[in-house]
Design an enzyme around this catalytic site. Structure first.
Site, PDB file in Angstrom:
ATOM      1  N   ASP A 106       0.837  -1.189   0.000  1.00 41.18           N
ATOM      2  CA  ASP A 106       0.000   0.000   0.000  1.00 41.18           C
ATOM      3  C   ASP A 106       0.882   1.253   0.000  1.00 41.18           C
ATOM      4  O   ASP A 106       2.092   1.193   0.211  1.00 41.18           O
ATOM      5  CB  ASP A 106      -1.000  -0.012   1.157  1.00 41.18           C
ATOM      6  N   ALA A 107       0.269   2.382  -0.239  1.00 43.65           N
ATOM      7  CA  ALA A 107       1.019   3.617  -0.457  1.00 43.65           C
ATOM      8  C   ALA A 107       1.918   3.975   0.716  1.00 43.65           C
ATOM      9  O   ALA A 107       3.014   4.509   0.524  1.00 43.65           O
ATOM     10  CB  ALA A 107       0.047   4.765  -0.750  1.00 43.65           C
TER      11      ALA A 107
END
Length: 235
Positions: A106-107
């Site tokens: 994820d980011a």
């Protein structure tokens, strides 16, 4: 075995017609001699093939595997209208146009992200039946509660945790972000990769993730000397 014109086209972003024309014009050399036959098969043992195009050296790959140290703040995507992508960091890597991620981070998570041109490898490493372990290092707002015998997350998911242990500052990977309000570090190894799984595990253990870095995926480890945003081509 791949053909020379096909290798040229794939590695240089050319059409096969352009690759054949370059060979016919004497612009392509193999082992110091002009290539003569665009349709010659290249032995797998010779790959990546050392060639020269217009007197510039180039390595021609048939398969590429690339290990990226993904920095926080970019998404695992080939393109995104709002966020920087991890894919853009691979520009210049072998067979860039064919590379695809093996799973995703994820980011807000940094660390090891494998990319490959082989769809079968992606399937093999991400299929739940393969049970490929992933190890993360986490900076936490507080020390987690002891791991219960059977942890169940709020959506009913039962994570498969094979290791959860304290981590010293000295053992932390250089790419792990450790904010000033960090009160504990931990290493966790899980099998699987559900949405935000590691963050949800620590939340269920009365803690909160402030920084998260994946340091191992299966047999691959994130090199300590690989800077965030940099990549390394694997054999």
């Amino acid at each position: 075995m791949p053909r020379l014109d096909v290798l040229l086209a794939r590695n240089l972003g050319w059409s096969r017609t352009a690759a054949r024309a370059a060979i016919a014009e004497g612009r392509v050399a193999i082992a110091g001699a002009p290539a003569a036959d665009p349709r010659v098969d290249v032995d797998a043992a010779a790959l990546p093939l050392a060639a020269a195009v217009d007197d510039e050296p180039v390595a021609l790959y048939d398969v590429a595997r690339v290990l990226l140290n993904k920095p926080a703040g970019c998404v695992t995507a080939l393109r995104d209208p709002r966020h920087p992508t991890a894919y853009a960091l691979l520009r210049g890597a072998p067979l860039f146009g064919e590379l695809r991620p093996v799973g995703r981070l994820d980011a807000d998570t940094s660390g090891l992200l494998l990319w490959t041109t082989e769809g079968a490898e992606i399937q093999r490493l991400t299929h739940p039946k393969r049970a490929v372990p992933r190890t993360y290092q986490a900076a936490l707002a507080r020390a987690p509660a002891p791991l219960p015998a059977a942890l169940v997350l709020d959506d009913g998911h039962r994570p498969c945790i094979t290791d959860l242990s304290p981590l010293s500052r000295e053992a932390a990977h250089p790419s792990l972000a450790v904010p000033a309000d960090t009160r504990a570090l931990a290493s966790i190894t899980i099998v699987g990769g559900a949405y935000h799984e590691v963050r949800r595990i620590f939340a269920a253990l009365a803690s909160h993730v402030l920084g998260l870095c994946r340091v191992r995926f299966g047999d691959l480890a994130l090199p300590a000397d690989l800077a965030p945003g940099a990549y390394r081509v694997l054999p």
